[in-house]
Design an enzyme around this catalytic site. Sequence first.
Site, PDB file in Angstrom:
ATOM      1  N   GLY B  38       0.846  -1.189   0.000  1.00  0.00           N
ATOM      2  CA  GLY B  38       0.000   0.000   0.000  1.00  0.00           C
ATOM      3  C   GLY B  38       0.877   1.231   0.000  1.00  0.00           C
ATOM      4  N   GLU B 171       9.305  -3.228   6.314  1.00  0.00           N
ATOM      5  CA  GLU B 171      10.220  -2.631   5.335  1.00  0.00           C
ATOM      6  C   GLU B 171      11.683  -2.820   5.714  1.00  0.00           C
ATOM      7  OE1 GLU B 171       9.229   1.179   3.764  1.00  0.00           O
ATOM      8  OE2 GLU B 171       7.168   1.025   4.489  1.00  0.00           O
TER       9      GLU B 171
END
Lengths: 265, 286
Positions: B38, B171
């Site tokens: 996203g 991440e």
Amino acid sequence: MDLNQLHQLVASSRRGRFWLDLNPMTKMVLAFCEVSLAICMPGFAYGFLLMAVLMLCAATCGLGKTYGKIMLSVLVIFVGLMILARALFYEGGGEVFVTLGRFSIYKGGVLAGLRASSVILGFSSALVFFYASTEPEYLMLTLEQYRCPPKATFVILSTFQMIPQMGVNAKTIQDAQRARGIETEGSLWVRAKAFIPMLMPLLLSSFSAAEEKSLALETRGFNYDSPKTRLRIVEDSKAQKAARIGLIAVTAAACVTGGYFKWLA
Amino acid sequence: MACIELKQVSYRYPTSKTANLKEVNLTVESGEFIAVIGRNEAGKTTLCNVIRGFAPHFYQGKLSGSVHVNGKDVLRTEIGDLSWDVGYVFQNPFNQNSGVKATVYEEISYGLENLGIPRREIFDRVDEVINLLGIAYLADKHPMKLSGGQCQRVALASIIVMEPAILLIDEPTSQLDPKGTEDVFKIIDMLKKKGKTTILVEHKIDRVAEYADRVILMDEGRIVRDGPAAQILSDPALLEYGVTLPQTALLGLRLREEGLPLERIPITIDQAAVSIGALRKEGGGI
């Protein structure tokens, strides 16, 4: 270094050198006694003697350079200034030691300077030797054994690592600012001016890092409520325990006697 | 068995004006490898924070709905107790070390020390993880003197060694160079092969395609797509949510546009080789 050697390094605090292998509490007591004596002993020989003896001790455990370097600067800057100031501004009169042009340096002044220096040297050599010969991890482990809460030792230990890290960050910021044309070198005034714009990003980045750091610690069970295991073990012995008590007793006696003679003088 | 269960979860950080998560429902089965994608501010990290209990325990703020992880009600569980259940690897490689350890070896052992694991077992487990991740050559280095990629691998090792039931990896390679990224993904690949329940937040969509079984697309605090990787990552609608498609999926879509009868849209290079190879055999015009 292979894993077995690492196990040994981690599992034992022995480094094969007498002074390094002493329990941190023993070294702490020793430093405390040395400092107490520096205050109580009359005359000026004690501080200089202690500095020399500790220099020898430092040399036997490979710390000669570290200890020597710091003590040399203490000797030159503090002791030199102290003797000079006391000698020049001595108002007691008495026997003249040496005359330099219009200035007369009195023997009493030099002696007063030496006495003050002895105290400074006693303090600094004891502390410098203690810190140089004690690994912070072992010191904190010892403090934990004496019921210091792990959170307190964590704060102290992480400060040890954080300060050099902030120095590195500060340099990076300064380099970045220099690359954008801010003058960071030159006169004292220029440096001072460059310092302020560096401070803000340094502090802000430290704050934002603190959030992530505390989450990372949390993930590693920092707040998990159980007795913690410690991989490192601090070695202690009955002989050292006895030596600590002995040291304190002898120092107390010496301080009382020394203090009495100092009072007489 | 469902090891993560979120029901109607809405959450807002105290500093935020609008809700950061909106009516999120999510069930994760044990052993699943899930990627969360996203655009920025879509709520990916917030989702991880809710699963780990950092929101609301650490950040405060208001959370409605229910969060169960490994059978525990997260809202009623002490933040420290979840260390056993959920491991969390963060984005910044340099902010994850404890800051109190002098060697990488001890850095990795820190979590186990805090959990009160016996010493002998700590040595065994740290040795095992170090060998497994191939970082034995870093073991005696100072944790503050590592490169970004090395730091991130040590961070992963420090969490893997604690053997949590669930791994959240947020991440992990966004600040790393290609070599560091490669090294970190080798570890992630290994975790996947071991069947570890993993939630990976990642922007590098080709990597997502390679590893994820299931993909969750988030936008404005909601889960807008949730399904098998092959289905989600070949859907051109993803582009509207600010997410790119894998290179091979773009190629596949383009080939279809050109009228080629591609059986399915490939999302990895291996799949592309198979699909396009099949086309060539059929003499589809390439």
